[in-house]
Design a protein around this motif. Structure first.
Motif, PDB file in Angstrom:
ATOM      1  N   UNK A 169     -21.721  55.936  62.099  1.00 21.03           N
ATOM      2  CA  UNK A 169     -22.292  54.954  61.176  1.00 21.03           C
ATOM      3  C   UNK A 169     -22.337  55.419  59.745  1.00 21.03           C
ATOM      4  N   UNK A 170     -21.461  56.354  59.356  1.00 24.49           N
ATOM      5  CA  UNK A 170     -21.403  56.818  57.968  1.00 24.49           C
ATOM      6  C   UNK A 170     -20.546  55.842  57.164  1.00 24.49           C
ATOM      7  N   UNK A 171     -21.202  54.776  56.712  1.00 24.09           N
ATOM      8  CA  UNK A 171     -20.466  53.661  56.132  1.00 24.09           C
ATOM      9  C   UNK A 171     -19.786  54.011  54.812  1.00 24.09           C
ATOM     10  N   UNK A 172     -20.386  54.902  54.024  1.00 25.18           N
ATOM     11  CA  UNK A 172     -19.749  55.273  52.757  1.00 25.18           C
ATOM     12  C   UNK A 172     -18.389  55.917  52.992  1.00 25.18           C
ATOM     13  N   UNK A 173     -18.315  56.797  53.989  1.00 22.00           N
ATOM     14  CA  UNK A 173     -17.048  57.435  54.319  1.00 22.00           C
ATOM     15  C   UNK A 173     -16.025  56.434  54.811  1.00 22.00           C
ATOM     16  N   UNK A 174     -16.471  55.500  55.633  1.00 22.22           N
ATOM     17  CA  UNK A 174     -15.575  54.473  56.161  1.00 22.22           C
ATOM     18  C   UNK A 174     -15.071  53.565  55.049  1.00 22.22           C
ATOM     19  N   UNK A 175     -15.963  53.213  54.134  1.00 22.26           N
ATOM     20  CA  UNK A 175     -15.586  52.355  53.008  1.00 22.26           C
ATOM     21  C   UNK A 175     -14.596  53.073  52.102  1.00 22.26           C
ATOM     22  N   UNK A 176     -14.841  54.360  51.835  1.00 22.89           N
ATOM     23  CA  UNK A 176     -13.940  55.123  50.970  1.00 22.89           C
ATOM     24  C   UNK A 176     -12.527  55.169  51.565  1.00 22.89           C
ATOM     25  N   UNK A 177     -12.437  55.452  52.868  1.00 27.53           N
ATOM     26  CA  UNK A 177     -11.130  55.483  53.523  1.00 27.53           C
ATOM     27  C   UNK A 177     -10.450  54.114  53.463  1.00 27.53           C
ATOM     28  N   UNK A 178     -11.227  53.060  53.720  1.00 26.06           N
ATOM     29  CA  UNK A 178     -10.658  51.703  53.716  1.00 26.06           C
ATOM     30  C   UNK A 178     -10.163  51.317  52.328  1.00 26.06           C
ATOM     31  N   UNK A 179     -10.910  51.716  51.300  1.00 28.06           N
ATOM     32  CA  UNK A 179     -10.474  51.444  49.930  1.00 28.06           C
ATOM     33  C   UNK A 179      -9.151  52.139  49.622  1.00 28.06           C
TER      34      UNK A 179
END
Length: 422
Positions: A158-168
């Motif tokens: 649930x580390x959303x910042x990491x997931x968002x960074x990768x998706x970006x």
């Protein structure tokens, strides 16, 4: 019930839940089956279903949005998003600071509350165990985790910042790719997003049941009697949240975005009621995306970028609450705070509202950081535990509404017409 709009179904479910919680209380049961167990079952199943959608929906929406916007517009769109989030959070904190200074809920007779804190209270002991030793270094570590060593593990944890960074990154380079397979990937992620949206609509058919379980459990356990000593603080925080949600943000919608606040409220009502019930911006994200795209008319490109980021880093309600809570505890302990100390509270609240999102007991951790900075004991957090759950529900709804306002205003700045133009 099928012919009743979803937001009315959820509103009715909340009212029935309050009644059930008040009348049943924490010990009601039938044949040994506890009402609390039934409420927990309904609420947990609904929350799990929403959380199940978060990772695929966030990844697909950001990648699709980035690919649709194109890499050249990322800097402009990202700058607007971060500027809005920082500005709205600062406005929220200043509103909270003004209201808590005017009402002063911890002054006068309420100073007796300081003596009422029981350091042997199991709930307080558990809470202090979570927040002791926390500091600004924990906030920095959240941003370190923004670059995950394993994106699959980040999604699982649930580390959303990491997931968002990768998706970006993925969306940015997909938009720039000259590979013959790039268009296939674009269609794939768009297809995933379309399917996740359809699943979200199906899950929301059960929202009234889930909301009923979540709210009924909260009311049954907390009750209202314990609120009495803390009513002035509760209404101070509530008033500040309402001023931000019903004055400051609508003014931004009207005069910066050029849209109708009334129409936007109507469009976002199901998402706001769900945010209130779940007390989770991330869990509400599937419905927030659906409402902003289908009802407010914001494009998938803008909403797919702005909203997942906002659900992780934009916490207007939380920032406001941190400020009010810290000032309240200072007043209870009889500490007169000067301009420099209040400015310190404002800056720490602004930073921690962004940085502590990935930490358990996030708002309490942030408040503990503020208390440490102005020299107050962590035991003061014990005053907040009675009202924290209900205020958590309220500030989450404000967080989600602020995210939606950002999406609308940024979409308008990008030349989109939307469905809610003034």
């Amino acid at each position: 019930m099928r012919n009743i709009p979803l937001h009315w179904q959820i509103a009715i479910a909340i009212l029935l839940a309050v009644l059930a919680g008040v009348l049943g209380g924490p010990s009601a049961n039938i044949g040994g089956l506890s009402f609390i167990a039934v409420y927990t079952f309904l609420g947990t199943i609904f929350l799990n279903a929403l959380k199940m959608l978060i990772v695929p929906l966030v990844v697909s929406s950001i990648i699709s949005g980035m690919a649709g916007v194109g890499g050249d517009k990322l800097e402009k769109l990202g700058g607007k998003t971060l500027l809005f989030y920082a500005s709205s959070s600062l406005i929220a904190i200043l509103i909270g600071l003004a209201v808590v200074n005017v009402i002063a809920p911890g002054s006068g007779d309420n100073q007796a509350l300081a003596a009422s804190i029981s350091t042997s209270d199991p709930e307080l002991t558990d809470t202090l165990a979570k927040v002791e030793g926390r500091g600004m270094s924990d906030v920095v570590q959240v941003f370190v985790r923004m670059v995950p060593t394993n994106v699959v593990a980040a999604a699982a944890d649930g580390q959303m910042l990491g997931l968002i960074f990768f998706s970006l990154l993925f969306g940015f380079f997909l938009a720039r790719s000259k590979s013959e397979h790039a268009s296939t990937l674009m269609h794939f992620w768009q297809g995933v997003m379309d399917i996740m949206t359809a699943i979200t609509m199906w899950v929301m058919k059960f929202a009234p049941l889930g909301v009923f379980g979540l709210v009924a459990k909260t009311v049954a356990i907390t009750g209202f009697a314990a609120f009495k000593p803390m009513l002035l603080f509760f209404f101070t925080a509530l008033l500040a949240l309402m001023i931000h949600a019903f004055v400051a943000l609508p003014l931004l919608l009207r005069y910066v975005g050029g849209v109708s606040p009334k129409k936007h409220y109507a469009a976002m009502t199901p998402a706001l009621l769900t945010a209130f019930s779940t007390a989770s911006s991330s869990a509400t994200l599937p419905l927030t995306l659906k409402s902003i795209q289908e009802e407010s008319g914001v494009s998938k490109q803008v909403s797919g970028f702005v909203l997942p980021l906002g659900a992780t880093v934009n916490m207007d309600g939380t920032a406001l609450y941190e400020c009010v809570a810290a000032m309240f505890i200072a007043q209870v302990y009889g500490l007169e705070l000067g301009f420099v100390q209040q400015f310190t509270i404002v800056m720490i609240a602004l930073l921690t509202s962004i940085g502590v999102a990935g930490i358990p007991a996030a708002s309490l951790v942030a408040i503990s950081v503020i208390l440490g900075a102005i020299g107050l004991p962590l035991e003061g957090i014990g005053l907040l535990l009675v009202t924290d759950r209900v205020l958590d529900m309220l500030r989450t709804a404000v967080n989600v509404f602020s995210d939606s306002c950002a999406a609308v205003i940024i979409a308008r700045s990008e030349g989109e017409t939307t469905k809610i133009a003034a």
